[in-house]
Design a protein around this motif. Structure first.
Motif, PDB file in Angstrom:
ATOM      1  N   GLU A 184      32.165  10.375  16.490  1.00  0.00           N
ATOM      2  CA  GLU A 184      33.350  10.246  17.332  1.00  0.00           C
ATOM      3  C   GLU A 184      34.347  11.371  17.096  1.00  0.00           C
ATOM      4  O   GLU A 184      34.953  11.895  18.043  1.00  0.00           O
ATOM      5  CB  GLU A 184      34.016   8.894  17.072  1.00  0.00           C
ATOM      6  N   ILE A 185      34.525  11.778  15.834  1.00  0.00           N
ATOM      7  CA  ILE A 185      35.532  12.796  15.521  1.00  0.00           C
ATOM      8  C   ILE A 185      34.928  14.200  15.419  1.00  0.00           C
ATOM      9  O   ILE A 185      35.624  15.146  15.061  1.00  0.00           O
ATOM     10  CB  ILE A 185      36.266  12.459  14.206  1.00  0.00           C
TER      11      ILE A 185
ATOM     12  N   PRO B 129      41.288   6.104   9.578  1.00  0.00           N
ATOM     13  CA  PRO B 129      41.906   7.298  10.170  1.00  0.00           C
ATOM     14  C   PRO B 129      42.223   8.372   9.137  1.00  0.00           C
ATOM     15  O   PRO B 129      42.164   9.559   9.435  1.00  0.00           O
ATOM     16  CB  PRO B 129      43.185   6.741  10.809  1.00  0.00           C
TER      17      PRO B 129
ATOM     18  N   TYR C 188      31.515   6.923  13.327  1.00  0.00           N
ATOM     19  CA  TYR C 188      32.841   7.529  13.152  1.00  0.00           C
ATOM     20  C   TYR C 188      32.737   9.055  13.094  1.00  0.00           C
ATOM     21  O   TYR C 188      33.500   9.769  13.747  1.00  0.00           O
ATOM     22  CB  TYR C 188      33.474   6.984  11.876  1.00  0.00           C
TER      23      TYR C 188
ATOM     24  N   LYS D 272      41.797  11.086  12.624  1.00  0.00           N
ATOM     25  CA  LYS D 272      41.873  10.289  13.833  1.00  0.00           C
ATOM     26  C   LYS D 272      43.261   9.676  13.887  1.00  0.00           C
ATOM     27  O   LYS D 272      43.862   9.394  12.853  1.00  0.00           O
ATOM     28  CB  LYS D 272      40.800   9.189  13.795  1.00  0.00           C
TER      29      LYS D 272
END
Length: 345
Positions: A309-310, A177, A306, A43
């Motif tokens: 999301e990715i 990230p 998370y 990310k």
């Protein structure tokens, strides 16, 4: 004028969480990182830095620290498997470079230096009572040995105008990230999310102390904000009042965060690594500055969100992007790192 913090290892797993945390608190941040894992981001990172120094910590000079008020030193080979990769390199990067950085920082007029040690310095310990900061040290791996050696020798550099503090975080977990899945809870949730199955090869009874990356970030900030008399040459375990979990409890929390996931314990391997650690000192001494907010259940939900999301998948999970040792080996094979872990231009 804002105080300036240098964060070494700012492009890594914890650094990518700590830097935005510090900037939000009003600090200016200078990053110092050679970029071993810059191809591992899942990310986009948001680090609004005053400056980024792209440099191997082994090559630091006093001039690098000019204008810096505080240093948070995360940089180094990051866990036990990397230590086994080449013990001599672990000594060179984690010990020799750390001591060099501290000496350069002191010479440049840095006011505080916060060293990221590790709870691995306790080694295999008696789980009948949690280890505190004064408990016997029994570092087993090259990684743990260098952390303990630095703690011991940095004490001689500490002074009224160069305050050093030593933080021993519990095993980290939580989204970043530049994610690591070679650490236990992140891996459990990743297995659950990508395959719907968590298989534990032990019986699940070993203990692990855990700390969320945002709570770790908060601890480093707290040490910088607390009065000198509370933190000068002091060691703090970083954690929460309930930061010790069995592997079974961690796996069950990961399972709970992913609906429909299955969990099995095969018991085929005995895991000797079992330890409990007390965070009572930091929770008491720095109670006005350090207020942890996370637990495993909340962290599992964050990781699940998370991964969604990715669009995280098993291919990515199994790749070099989430495992530090795989990444370094790949870079050596690709020719972008040499055998001494020097970046090739």
């Amino acid at each position: 004028m804002k105080e300036v913090i240098m964060v070494t290892g700012n492009l890594g797993y914890i650094g990518n969480v700590t830097v935005p945390f510090l900037i939000e608190k009003g600090y200016e941040v200078v990053g110092y990182d050679i970029g071993y894992y810059e191809d591992c981001y899942l990310k986009e990172s948001h680090q609004k830095l005053k400056k980024q120094i792209r440099k191997d910590v082994r090559d630091c000079v006093t001039e690098d620290f000019e204008g810096i008020d505080y240093v948070i030193h995360f940089a180094g080979l990051s866990n036990d498997p990397l230590g086994d990769f080449d013990e001599a390199l672990t000594y060179e990067i984690n010990y020799e470079a750390t001591m060099k950085m501290a000496k350069c920082a002191k010479e440049a007029g840095v006011k505080r230096f916060v060293y990221a040690s590790s709870q691995s310095v306790y080694g295999i310990s008696d789980v009948s009572r949690p280890a505190d900061e004064e408990s016997e040290k029994n570092p087993i791996t090259a990684y743990a040995k260098t952390k303990w050696q630095c703690e011991c020798e940095l004490k001689d550099l500490c002074s009224d105008d160069f305050i050093i503090t030593y933080l021993r975080p519990a095993t980290a977990y939580g989204a970043s990230p530049n994610l690591r899945c070679d650490i236990v809870f992140n891996a459990f949730v990743a297995y659950a999310y990508t395959s719907g199955m968590i298989e534990i090869k032990s019986d699940g009874t070993p203990w692990r102390p855990m700390s969320h990356v945002l709570d770790i970030s908060a601890a480093f900030a707290a040490v910088l904000e607390a009065p000198a008399e509370l933190v000068k040459n002091e060691v703090f375990n970083v954690g929460t009042p309930d930061n010790n979990y069995t592997v079974k409890q961690l796996a069950e929390a990961a399972k709970k965060s992913v609906p429909g996931c299955e969990l099995t314990f095969t018991g085929e391997h005995t895991d000797p690594r079992s330890y409990r650690v007390s965070a009572e000192k930091i929770l008491n001494v720095l109670k006005d500055y350090y207020k942890p907010q996370w637990n495993i259940e909340k962290g599992g939900i964050q990781l699940m969100d998370y991964y969604k999301e990715i669009a995280f998948d098993r291919k990515t999970f199994d790749s070099y992007k989430c495992t530090r040792l795989k990444c370094l080996k790949k870079r050596i094979e690709d020719g972008t790192l040499d055998a001494a872990l020097r970046v090739k231009e």
